[in-house]
Design an enzyme around this catalytic site. Structure first.
Site, PDB file in Angstrom:
ATOM      1  N   GLY A  46       0.817  -1.219   0.057  1.00  0.00           N
ATOM      2  CA  GLY A  46      -0.100   0.050  -0.086  1.00  0.00           C
ATOM      3  C   GLY A  46       0.989   1.211  -0.064  1.00  0.00           C
ATOM      4  O   GLY A  46       2.016   1.288   0.398  1.00  0.00           O
ATOM      5  N   LEU A  93       6.660   1.781   3.801  1.00  0.00           N
ATOM      6  CA  LEU A  93       7.681   2.020   2.938  1.00  0.00           C
ATOM      7  C   LEU A  93       8.339   3.504   3.266  1.00  0.00           C
ATOM      8  O   LEU A  93       9.479   3.462   2.743  1.00  0.00           O
ATOM      9  CB  LEU A  93       7.104   2.255   1.331  1.00  0.00           C
ATOM     10  CG  LEU A  93       6.616   0.967   0.779  1.00  0.00           C
ATOM     11  CD1 LEU A  93       6.031   1.231  -0.372  1.00  0.00           C
ATOM     12  CD2 LEU A  93       7.562  -0.123   0.646  1.00  0.00           C
ATOM     13  N   GLU A 135      -3.026   2.847   5.698  1.00  0.00           N
ATOM     14  CA  GLU A 135      -2.968   3.427   4.687  1.00  0.00           C
ATOM     15  C   GLU A 135      -3.772   4.722   5.171  1.00  0.00           C
ATOM     16  O   GLU A 135      -3.661   5.810   4.806  1.00  0.00           O
ATOM     17  CB  GLU A 135      -3.388   3.163   3.150  1.00  0.00           C
ATOM     18  CG  GLU A 135      -2.489   2.010   2.706  1.00  0.00           C
ATOM     19  CD  GLU A 135      -0.976   2.375   2.716  1.00  0.00           C
ATOM     20  OE1 GLU A 135      -0.773   3.286   2.639  1.00  0.00           O
ATOM     21  OE2 GLU A 135      -0.251   1.360   3.173  1.00  0.00           O
ATOM     22  N   HIS A 138      -2.539   7.082   7.530  1.00  0.00           N
ATOM     23  CA  HIS A 138      -1.432   8.132   6.765  1.00  0.00           C
ATOM     24  C   HIS A 138      -2.044   9.346   6.409  1.00  0.00           C
ATOM     25  O   HIS A 138      -1.258  10.453   6.356  1.00  0.00           O
ATOM     26  CB  HIS A 138      -0.692   7.331   5.446  1.00  0.00           C
ATOM     27  CG  HIS A 138       0.484   6.604   5.615  1.00  0.00           C
ATOM     28  ND1 HIS A 138       1.810   7.155   6.233  1.00  0.00           N
ATOM     29  CD2 HIS A 138       0.830   5.265   5.334  1.00  0.00           C
ATOM     30  CE1 HIS A 138       2.450   6.180   6.194  1.00  0.00           C
ATOM     31  NE2 HIS A 138       2.200   4.929   5.726  1.00  0.00           N
TER      32      HIS A 138
HETATM   33 NI    NI Z   1       2.889   3.241   5.455  1.00  0.00          NI
END
Ligand code: NI
Length: 172
Positions: A46, A93, A135, A138
């Protein structure tokens, strides 16, 4: 195909509340395509727009093994979550090489818009529910390290990666 730079922990973009997407135009389509390209190249499940420095409420997710299950969520909201939870590994990430143990709902229902502005609902379970929660966090400047029970050690991550590789080989 355009790969965008993924911002890392410490970048202000990761701690902002993102604004809703209000224009469903070519610019949004390009952003979503670039985000998917960037996620696949980084082998993530994601990616949220703030991770490429864009402070808008858009995410891409693909939890499928064959990497052919792309989901685009624009202005997503969780409208229902199960009481049943799951506790497991999570990474990001924007925090490469790290992982933590995070508790999430086992199932969530998401209401979102597609790239054309059409509303739809998504039922997510297991890993997909975890990815959706991660996600969407975020978009409000929240990272998994804010809610993790503990950080995994490099040795634990290594052992977990080996286990996953073995499972993949057994399936092949
Ligand atoms: Ni993340």
């Amino acid at each position: 195909m355009a790969i965008r730079k993924i911002v890392k922990l410490g970048d202000d973009a990761l701690r902002k509340i993102c604004k809703p997407v209000d224009k469903f135009n070519l610019r949004l389509a390009t952003l979503l395509k670039d985000m998917a390209d960037t996620m696949y190249q980084a082998e993530g499940v994601g990616l949220a727009a703030p991770q490429v420095g864009i402070l808008r409420r858009a995410v891409v997710i693909d939890c499928s093994e064959k990497r052919d299950g792309l989901i685009e969520l624009v202005n997503p909201e969780i409208i229902a979550r199960s009481e049943e939870t799951q506790c497991g590994r999570e990474g990001c990430l924007s925090l490469p090489g790290r992982a933590g143990i995070v508790t999430r709902p086992m199932r969530v229902t998401v209401r979102a818009q597609d790239r054309h502005g059409e509303f739809f609902e998504l039922q997510a379970e297991g890993l997909l529910a975890r990815a959706v929660c991660h996600e969407l966090d975020h978009l409000d400047g929240v990272l998994y390290i804010d809610s993790m029970e503990r950080e995994m050690t490099p040795e634990e991550i290594e052992a977990d990666n080996r286990r996953a590789e073995q499972q993949a080989e057994e399936r092949a």
